[in-house]
Design an enzyme around this catalytic site. Structure first.
Site, mmCIF file in Angstrom:
data_model
loop_
_atom_site.group_PDB
_atom_site.id
_atom_site.type_symbol
_atom_site.label_atom_id
_atom_site.label_comp_id
_atom_site.label_asym_id
_atom_site.label_seq_id
_atom_site.Cartn_x
_atom_site.Cartn_y
_atom_site.Cartn_z
ATOM 1 N N LYS A 18 0.837 -1.211 0.000
ATOM 2 C CA LYS A 18 0.000 0.000 0.000
ATOM 3 C C LYS A 18 0.866 1.253 0.000
ATOM 4 O O LYS A 18 0.688 2.165 -0.824
ATOM 5 C CB LYS A 18 -0.911 0.001 1.230
ATOM 6 C CG LYS A 18 -1.578 1.349 1.532
ATOM 7 C CD LYS A 18 -2.265 1.330 2.876
ATOM 8 C CE LYS A 18 -2.747 2.706 3.286
ATOM 9 N NZ LYS A 18 -3.788 3.247 2.392
ATOM 10 N N GLY A 433 -20.585 11.564 3.622
ATOM 11 C CA GLY A 433 -20.246 11.578 5.042
ATOM 12 C C GLY A 433 -18.859 12.084 5.355
ATOM 13 O O GLY A 433 -18.679 13.195 5.833
ATOM 14 N N HIS A 696 -13.383 6.987 -5.823
ATOM 15 C CA HIS A 696 -12.264 6.055 -5.692
ATOM 16 C C HIS A 696 -11.185 6.306 -6.734
ATOM 17 O O HIS A 696 -10.189 5.592 -6.783
ATOM 18 C CB HIS A 696 -12.762 4.612 -5.784
ATOM 19 C CG HIS A 696 -13.661 4.235 -4.642
ATOM 20 N ND1 HIS A 696 -15.022 4.390 -4.694
ATOM 21 C CD2 HIS A 696 -13.384 3.734 -3.416
ATOM 22 C CE1 HIS A 696 -15.552 3.995 -3.543
ATOM 23 N NE2 HIS A 696 -14.579 3.593 -2.754
ATOM 24 N N CYS A 728 -19.460 8.039 -2.778
ATOM 25 C CA CYS A 728 -19.130 7.463 -1.479
ATOM 26 C C CYS A 728 -18.464 8.537 -0.621
ATOM 27 O O CYS A 728 -18.344 9.692 -1.040
ATOM 28 C CB CYS A 728 -18.203 6.256 -1.685
ATOM 29 S SG CYS A 728 -18.204 5.078 -0.313
#
Length: 757
Positions: A18, A433, A696, A728
Site C-alpha cells: 500500500k 459523510g 475512488h 461514497c
C-alpha cells in the site's frame, strides 16, 4: 495428507505494498522501486509458506491492484481508451484501476464490484465487440520462474476461463459465449507455456461455479474446459471453487478431465452431501477446503477431522486446504503486541492458518490422532468457555416483536411532512459523510493513541477541523452538510470501539481494494452500546451552521458484515444485537436536535447468499428488519438516509425499498448509472441519490460531466425525488481533488435546476 492454500495476502505484514504504491502514485519512487517492494513481499511470503511445510504453494496470487484486472491484461481484454494513452505498461494498468487525468488524457477507471460475498472489490473487465481475447501477458510465467529460481516449484493461480467471462461486462452485442473459442485458445496457450516451464500443477479459480447456473451456463463451462484441457500435457489442472457448493454443475465438473477439484466445506452448504450422494471420481485429487479462509477463529480440529474422515470414505486422495484465499484475513498475529493472549489464542490469521494446516497434516498421519499434542491443545482450547453472555441484551433481543420493525406513518406521509419542514431546493446537494483524512489528521490521531496528545488537545484539534469542514461546505454551497468524521478512524472500527462486546486489533489489516485496507474489529461477545457514539460531534457541528446537518452512523448489517463475526451464535442474533445499540444512538441524535440521520448500509448486498434459494431464510429475512428496527422509533419529521456501495442491486431492489428509509444514496458512476433503469422499472418510492462522480479515482470530474449525469438521471427519476451527491465518502481523497469536485457538483446541480426544473 498433503496441504494447500488457494492464495495468500499480498499487502505485506505492515501494508508495505500500500505505502509503496501510494508513493509511486505521488511520484516519490520509480517503477523499479515499486517492483522491488513487490518482490520483497513475494519473497517473504514464499519463504514463509515453504518453511511452514506447505505442499502446494501458490504463485501469481500477488497483484499490484487486483487479480481480475491482472487477468484482463493477461488476455488482452483492455479497452482502447487506456491503451491509447501512450503510458507505460504499469501506468496503463493503474489507469484502468484508478482512472487517469493528465497530459496524456482523461479517462475514468473501470467499474468496481464486490468479490462475491466478501468485502474485497474487483475491477470489472470490459469487453466490446472488437475485443480479441488472446494470451499477451507474461506475469504468471514470470512469477512462477521467480519462485523456481528460489527452489520452489509453485502452483500458479489464474482466474478461470468461465469465471472471467461471467464477471466481464459486455459493451456491444456479443456476449460471453461469443468469446468462448478465443478464451479457450488463450487458456490452452497458457497451459502449453506452463508445460514448457515445468509446472506440475496449475490452479484455475472458478468461484462462479458456486453461483446459480442454468443450462446455458453449464454448457459454456463444459465447452470451455473440454477445449482447454486438451492442451494440459504433463501439467495437472486443479479446478478450484470457493464461497459455496457446486450443486448445479457437480456432474459436469467431475466428468471433465481435471486432475484436481477444490471444494469448499466451510461455506458450501451441500458440498459434503454432494460427495456422500455422488462419490468422488477416482484418479482425481480432492482439495478439501476445511480451514476457513474468511474468519479469524482457530480451527476446531475435531470438527475438521470428522469432515475429512467422512470424505475419506469416498476417496483416498485428499489434500487439506483452505476454504478460499487467505487474502480475506490479516497476515500475522506476530504484530498484535497489545492484544492479551487470552484473546489471541483463539485467533488464526494467515500465517497461523499455515500452522493449522501443518498440524492437521501431522495429526492425520498419526496412528491415533487423539494422542497427538497438537490435537490435545486444540481440544482444550475449544472446550473452555470463551465469554459470558450479557443477560440484558439477550432479554431485549428475545422481547422483539413484529411491530418493533414498523415505522409510522407510511413513507408517503413522511415524505410530505419532511418536504414541508426542510424546504430544500429541487436536486438538493450533499455528500456521503467523510471528508479527506489528511496526513495532519492521521498524525494527530496517532499521537493521541500514543499518549503524546492529551484528550483535551485532541478534542480541540478535531473541533477545529470540524469547524473548517463546515465552513468549507458552506462556501461550496452544499445544501445538507456533514461534520466530516475526523474523529473516526474507520466507519466500522470507530463504532465498535463504542460498543461493549467488540475486540480491536493493532495490525489486522485486510485488503478491500487496490491500496485500500481495512482493519475489521472482532465480535467477541454480546453487543451493547457502552456510551453515546456520535452525539457530541453531530451536535457540535450543527451548532456551527444554520444549514441542515446529517448525523452519521453505520448500520447494524454493515457493522456485522465488516467485522469478524462470532461463530457460536447466528448472524441474525448478532445483527439484531447491534441494531439494538444503533437504535439507541439514533434516538439520542433525534433528541439532541439532529433532524437528518444517515445510517449507512454500505455492505448490505455483501453477505447476500450466492444462491437465490437461500436469500430469504439465510439473510434478507433478518438483514432488512435489522435496519428497519434502527429507525422505526423516530418521529415522522426526522429524515432517515442510508448509503450503499459497489454492488449489484437490481435483484434485491424491492427489498432495498422495503428498508423504509426516506433517502437512499447509491454508488452509480462507475457502472454508467445502470441502476437508474432498475429504479424506474421497479417504481422505486424512496428518494434517491445515485452518485454523480467516482471518489475512488483521483480524477476531478468537470461540471459538464456531472451535469450530463444529472440530466440522465432526470429522465428516469422525478426531480422531487432526486438528490445530488458523490459515490461514497471522501476520506481516501485529498483536498486538492475534493474541493474542485464538490464545487463542480454544486454548480452542475444549480445549472440543471435552473435549466430543467
Amino acid at each position: 495428507m498433503q496441504t494447500s492454500i488457494i492464495g495468500y495476502p499480498r499487502i505485506g505484514n505492515l501494508r508495505e505494498l500500500k505505502f509503496a504504491s501510494e508513493m509511486y502514485f505521488r511520484g516519490e519512487i520509480n517503477t523499479s522501486d515499486l517492483e522491488k517492494a513487490a518482490k520483497d513481499i513475494r519473497s517473504y511470503n514464499l519463504s514463509l509458506q515453504k518453511n511452514s511445510g506447505l505442499d502446494f504453494i501458490p504463485s501469481n496470487d500477488f497483484s499490484f491492484y487486483d487479480g481480475v484486472l491482472d487477468t484482463a491484461f493477461l488476455l488482452n481484454a483492455v479497452p482502447e481508451r487506456y491503451t491509447s494513452l501512450g503510458l507505460s505498461k504499469l501506468d496503463t494498468y493503474f489507469a484502468a484501476a484508478r482512472g487517469y487525468q493528465g497530459e496524456k488524457g482523461d479517462v475514468k477507471a473501470l467499474a468496481m464490484k464486490k468479490w462475491f460475498n466478501t468485502n474485497y472489490h474487483y475491477m470489472v473487465p470490459e469487453i466490446d465487440d472488437s475485443t480479441v481475447i488472446k494470451l499477451v501477458g507474461t506475469k504468471p510465467f514470470e512469477l512462477f520462474s521467480e519462485a523456481l529460481e528460489r527452489g520452489v516449484k509453485t502452483k500458479p493461480v489464474i482466474i478461470g476461463a468461465y469465471t472471467f467471462l461471467k464477471l466481464a461486462r459486455y459493451k456491444g452485442s456479443k456476449k460471453a459465449a461469443d468469446f468462448a473459442e478465443q478464451t479457450a485458445a488463450a487458456y490452452s496457450e497458457l497451459l502449453k507455456k506452463f508445460n514448457a516451464l515445468g509446472a506440475e500443477w496449475v490452479q484455475f479459480d472458478e468461484p462462479s461455479l458456486v453461483m446459480d447456473m442454468n443450462a446455458e451456463d453449464i454448457q459454456l463451462f463444459a465447452a470451455l474446459y473440454e477445449n482447454i484441457l486438451k492442451s494440459k500435457g504433463a501439467v495437472k489442472v486443479l479446478a478450484q471453487t470457493y464461497f459455496g457448493d457446486v450443486r448445479d454443475c457437480c456432474n459436469e465438473l467431475c466428468g471433465l478431465d481435471f486432475d484436481g477439484i477444490g471444494l469448499d466445506f466451510t461455506e458450501g452448504k451441500k458440498s459434503l452431501e454432494l460427495i456422500q450422494k455422488n462419490g468422488f471420481p477416482q484418479g482425481k485429487t480432492l482439495f478439501a477446503g476445511v480451514v476457513n479462509g474468511k474468519n479469524i477463529w482457530r480451527n476446531n480440529y475435531a470438527s475438521t477431522l470428522s469432515t475429512l474422515s467422512e470424505l475419506a470414505k469416498h476417496t483416498s486422495d485428499i489434500v487439506i486446504s483452505t476454504s478460499c484465499s487467505l487474502l480475506h484475513v490479516p497476515c500475522t498475529l506476530a504484530n498484535e503486541t497489545k492484544l492479551d493472549n487470552k484473546y489471541k489464542k483463539h485467533f488464526a490469521y494467515a500465517e497461523e492458518k499455515l500452522t493449522e494446516l501443518a498440524e492437521l497434516k501431522k495429526i492425520t498421519s498419526a496412528e491415533n490422532y487423539a494422542e497427538t499434542e497438537e490435537y490435545r491443545r486444540n481440544a482444550e482450547l475449544h472446550s473452555e468457555p470463551r465469554t459470558t453472555g450479557n443477560e440484558t441484551v439477550r432479554k431485549k433481543f428475545a422481547a422483539l416483536t413484529e411491530k418493533d420493525f414498523i415505522r409510522l406513518p407510511d413513507f408517503a406521509e413522511r415524505e410530505r411532512i419532511q418536504k414541508e419542514r426542510f424546504k430544500l431546493p429541487l436536486l438538493p446537494t450533499t455528500t456521503i459523510g467523510s471528508f479527506p483524512q489528511t496526513a495532519e489528521i492521521k498524525s494527530a490521531r496517532n499521537a493521541h493513541r500514543k499518549g503524546e496528545l492529551s484528550d483535551s488537545d485532541y478534542e480541540f484539534f478535531i473541533e477545529k477541523k470540524t469547524a473548517e469542514c463546515i465552513a468549507l461546505q458552506e462556501e461550496i454551497g452544499l445544501d445538507v452538510l456533514v461534520h466530516g468524521e475526523f474523529e473516526r478512524n474507520d466507519m466500522v472500527e470507530y463504532f465498535g470501539e463504542c460498543l461493549d462486546g467488540y475486540l480491536f486489533t493493532e495490525k489486522a489489516w485486510v485488503q478491500s481494494y487496490g491500496t485500500r485496507c481495512v482493519k475489521p474489529p472482532v465480535v467477541w461477545g454480546d453487543i451493547s452500546r457502552a456510551k453515546p457514539m456520535t452525539v457530541r460531534w453531530s451536535v457540535y457541528a450543527q451548532s456551527l451552521t444554520d444549514k441542515l446537518m446529517k448525523g452519521m452512523l453505520t448500520g447494524p448489517v454493515t457493522i456485522l458484515n465488516w467485522s469478524f463475526p462470532r461463530e457460536d451464535i447466528s448472524l441474525r442474533e448478532s445483527a439484531l444485537q447491534i441494531a439494538l445499540a444503533i437504535r439507541e444512538e439514533v434516538l439520542d441524535l433525534e433528541a439532541n436536535g439532529i433532524s437528518i440521520i444517515q445510517v449507512d448500509e454500505a455492505a448490505l448486498r455483501e453477505k447476500l447468499p450466492l444462491r437465490r434459494a437461500d436469500w430469504r431464510e439465510d439473510y434478507l429475512d433478518w438483514a432488512i428488519p435489522a435496519f428497519r428496527y434502527v429507525h422505526s422509533g423516530v418521529k415522522p419529521e426526522t429524515q432517515i438516509h442510508t448509503h450503499m456501495c459497489y454492488s449489484e442491486f437490481a435483484d434485491i431492489i424491492k427489498d432495498i425499498d422495503d428498508m423504509d428509509a426516506d433517502v437512499i444514496t447509491f454508488e452509480a458512476s462507475r457502472s454508467d448509472l445502470t441502476i437508474l433503469d432498475v429504479l424506474k422499472e421497479n417504481n422505486f418510492r424512496t428518494e434517491v441519490g445515485p452518485g454523480v462522480y467516482d471518489i475512488h479515482s483521483p480524477r476531478v470530474p468537470s461540471k459538464e460531466e456531472i451535469k450530463a449525469a444529472i440530466v440522465k438521471m432526470l429522465k428516469r427519476i422525478p426531480a422531487e425525488k432526486l438528490w445530488v451527491n458523490p459515490d461514497c465518502g471522501l476520506k481516501t481523497r485529498g483536498n486538492e481533488e475534493t474541493v474542485p469536485s464538490l464545487k463542480n457538483q454544486v454548480n452542475a446541480a444549480r445549472e440543471v435546476r435552473n435549466e430543467n426544473c
